[in-house]
Design an enzyme around this catalytic site. Sequence first.
Site, PDB file in Angstrom:
ATOM      1  N   ASN B  81       0.803  -1.226   0.000  1.00 54.13           N
ATOM      2  CA  ASN B  81       0.000   0.000   0.000  1.00 54.13           C
ATOM      3  C   ASN B  81       0.834   1.274   0.000  1.00 54.13           C
ATOM      4  O   ASN B  81       0.330   2.346   0.311  1.00 54.13           O
ATOM      5  CB  ASN B  81      -0.958  -0.014   1.196  1.00 54.13           C
ATOM      6  CG  ASN B  81      -1.715  -1.323   1.294  1.00 54.13           C
ATOM      7  OD1 ASN B  81      -1.451  -2.125   2.185  1.00 54.13           O
ATOM      8  ND2 ASN B  81      -2.598  -1.564   0.344  1.00 54.13           N
ATOM      9  N   ILE B  89       0.973   6.842   0.258  1.00 49.89           N
ATOM     10  CA  ILE B  89       0.374   5.793   1.079  1.00 49.89           C
ATOM     11  C   ILE B  89      -1.104   5.651   0.745  1.00 49.89           C
ATOM     12  O   ILE B  89      -1.828   6.652   0.667  1.00 49.89           O
ATOM     13  CB  ILE B  89       0.522   6.124   2.585  1.00 49.89           C
ATOM     14  CG1 ILE B  89       2.003   6.341   2.934  1.00 49.89           C
ATOM     15  CG2 ILE B  89      -0.081   5.031   3.450  1.00 49.89           C
ATOM     16  CD1 ILE B  89       2.220   7.060   4.245  1.00 49.89           C
ATOM     17  N   CYS B  90      -1.549   4.408   0.558  1.00 48.72           N
ATOM     18  CA  CYS B  90      -2.970   4.163   0.319  1.00 48.72           C
ATOM     19  C   CYS B  90      -3.613   3.762   1.646  1.00 48.72           C
ATOM     20  O   CYS B  90      -3.479   2.632   2.096  1.00 48.72           O
ATOM     21  CB  CYS B  90      -3.157   3.049  -0.705  1.00 48.72           C
ATOM     22  SG  CYS B  90      -4.877   2.715  -1.056  1.00 48.72           S
ATOM     23  N   LEU B  91      -4.260   4.712   2.267  1.00 50.93           N
ATOM     24  CA  LEU B  91      -4.866   4.469   3.576  1.00 50.93           C
ATOM     25  C   LEU B  91      -6.138   5.308   3.635  1.00 50.93           C
ATOM     26  O   LEU B  91      -6.105   6.515   3.400  1.00 50.93           O
ATOM     27  CB  LEU B  91      -3.867   4.878   4.673  1.00 50.93           C
ATOM     28  CG  LEU B  91      -4.250   4.634   6.128  1.00 50.93           C
ATOM     29  CD1 LEU B  91      -4.538   3.163   6.378  1.00 50.93           C
ATOM     30  CD2 LEU B  91      -3.137   5.101   7.052  1.00 50.93           C
ATOM     31  N   LEU B 124      -0.797  -0.238  -4.141  1.00 52.11           N
ATOM     32  CA  LEU B 124      -0.137   0.830  -4.883  1.00 52.11           C
ATOM     33  C   LEU B 124       1.166   0.291  -5.453  1.00 52.11           C
ATOM     34  O   LEU B 124       1.697   0.808  -6.412  1.00 52.11           O
ATOM     35  CB  LEU B 124       0.182   2.006  -3.942  1.00 52.11           C
ATOM     36  CG  LEU B 124      -0.827   3.144  -3.860  1.00 52.11           C
ATOM     37  CD1 LEU B 124      -0.372   4.162  -2.838  1.00 52.11           C
ATOM     38  CD2 LEU B 124      -1.015   3.801  -5.195  1.00 52.11           C
TER      39      LEU B 124
END
Lengths: 320, 157
Positions: B81, B89-91, B124
Site C-alpha cells: 500500500n 500511502i494508500c490508507l 499501490l
Amino acid sequence: MQNQDEIPLEDEIESTTFDTAFETDDWSNYKDCDVLKQQSAIWEEDAAKFPFVGDKEPLSSLAAEYKSGSPILLEKIKVLNEQYAAIRRTRGDGNCFFRSFMFSYLEHIVESQDQAEVERIKTNVEKCRKTLQSLGYADFTFEDFFSLFIEQLDSVLQGNEDSISHDELIVRSRDQSVSDYVVMFFRFVTSGEIRKRSEFFEPFILGLTNTTVEQFCKTSVEPMGEESDHVHITALSDALGVPIRVVYLDRSSCDTGSVSVNHHDFVPASGDTSNASTKVSSVWVSECDVLRQTHCANGAVSNTLITILHIVLRFEVLDL
Amino acid sequence: MQASRARLFKEYKEVQREKVADPDIQLVCDDSNIFKWTALIKGPSETPYEGGVFQLAFSVPEQYPLQPPQVRFLTKIFHPNVHFKTGEICLDILKNAWSPAWTLQSVCRAIIALMAHPEPDSPLNCDSGNLLRSGDVRGFQSMAKMYTRLAAMPKKG
C-alpha cells in the site's frame, strides 16, 4: 502492468529515498492526491451553482421540477403546499441533513429569541462534551467545533454585542469556515451519542452496514460528506433533545384514495427535551437522495421543532 | 488558516507530552513552518520492517483539520500500500475516511498498523501486492526485509 518499472533493479537499490520528480507522464505517476484534487474541483464547480443554503423558494418550484415525473409526487407536493409556505435548498454534498438542521435550528432561535431553549441545548452540548471525553477523544480534536457552535448560538440571540441578524445568519451558513465547522460539531455529537449507547444502536448499524459500532462512527459519521441515515438522525435528536420530523416524498400511495405524505417523527428518547407540543416549526427541511438537494421551507403547521423532507427517488428505475 | 494554525499548535503541545508514552513515534515540526512535519516511526516487531526506522513527510493543508494531511514515506519501503517510487500511502483515513478526530500522532499509529497488516487487495505497489495475493509470503517478506535493511537501517562501518 504499468508498474513493470517497479521490479527492483540493481541500480535502483542504491537510491534509498524517493524521487519526487515525475519521470514520465503515465498512469503510475497519477497519484491519489491528484484524484482528490480533481474531486474537489468537481465539488467547487458544484459549489458555484448551489450555495450551502439556498434562498427561499415557493413549493411550486419543486412541483415544476417534477412536472414530467410521477403524478403521485405532484399530488404529494400539492398536499405539502397546504402546510408549508416555502422551501430552501441546501447543497447535496453529503452534509445536507446536518447543514439543514443547523440552519433550521439557528433560524428558529433567531425568530423565537427563546433564551430558555438556548440554555437547555447548551446543557446538552456540555453533556455531549463529557461523553466524548469519556470515550477517550482528546479535547483538542473537538473543542474548536464545539466553541464555534456555542458562538453561533450566542450570536443569534439579540442584545449581545456580537448579535447577528437573520441575513447575517444566511451569510454565515454559506461561509464554509463557519458552516463546515458546525456540521462537524454535529458529526461529533452524533458519533458520541451512538458510541455511548452502542448497545441500542448496534442492531440498526448491523442492518445498515454490517460493521461494528465504532467502525461505523469512524467511517460513516465522523468524516465530512458521509450521508445521514435514520441512525444519525435518531442519535442527533436524542443527544440534543430536539424533535425532528422526516417527511418522505416518495412514490408510495395508499389504497384509500386520497394521497397523504408519510412522515416519521424522531422524538428524543429521554430527559431534557425541547417542549415540542408548544413549538411551531418555522422551517421545513428536505433531502433528496438522487438529485441530492436539500430543501427547507417556512410552514405554519407542525408540532415538531425541525422537519426534514426526504425525497426518495432512488428506486424509481428498479420499480419495473 | 488561523483555525488550522491553532489546531496544529495544540497538537504540537500534545506531541511534547506524548513523547514518552509512544516511543515508536517521533514527530517533529519544521522549525519555520508549522504546516510541515516529519516523523520517524519504528517498523513494528514480527514484521519484515522490524529493526528499521522509517521517515514520513507530512504536508498539512490550510483547511486542516477538515481536510487530511498529505503523508508519504521518505524512506523506501516495499509494501503493497505504499507507492514504490513516490512513497505515497494508500490508507482510507488519509482520503475519504478522514475526520478531525484523527491527529498527526494517531495517523502515525495508523501507518504503523498498516505496515503490520498490509491490504494486498488495494495495492499501490502491485509487485508487492501480487506476491502476497499469490500466497508467496516468504517471497514478500524477504523483499520487504531486504529493503528495510538497505534503506531503513543505519549503514555499518
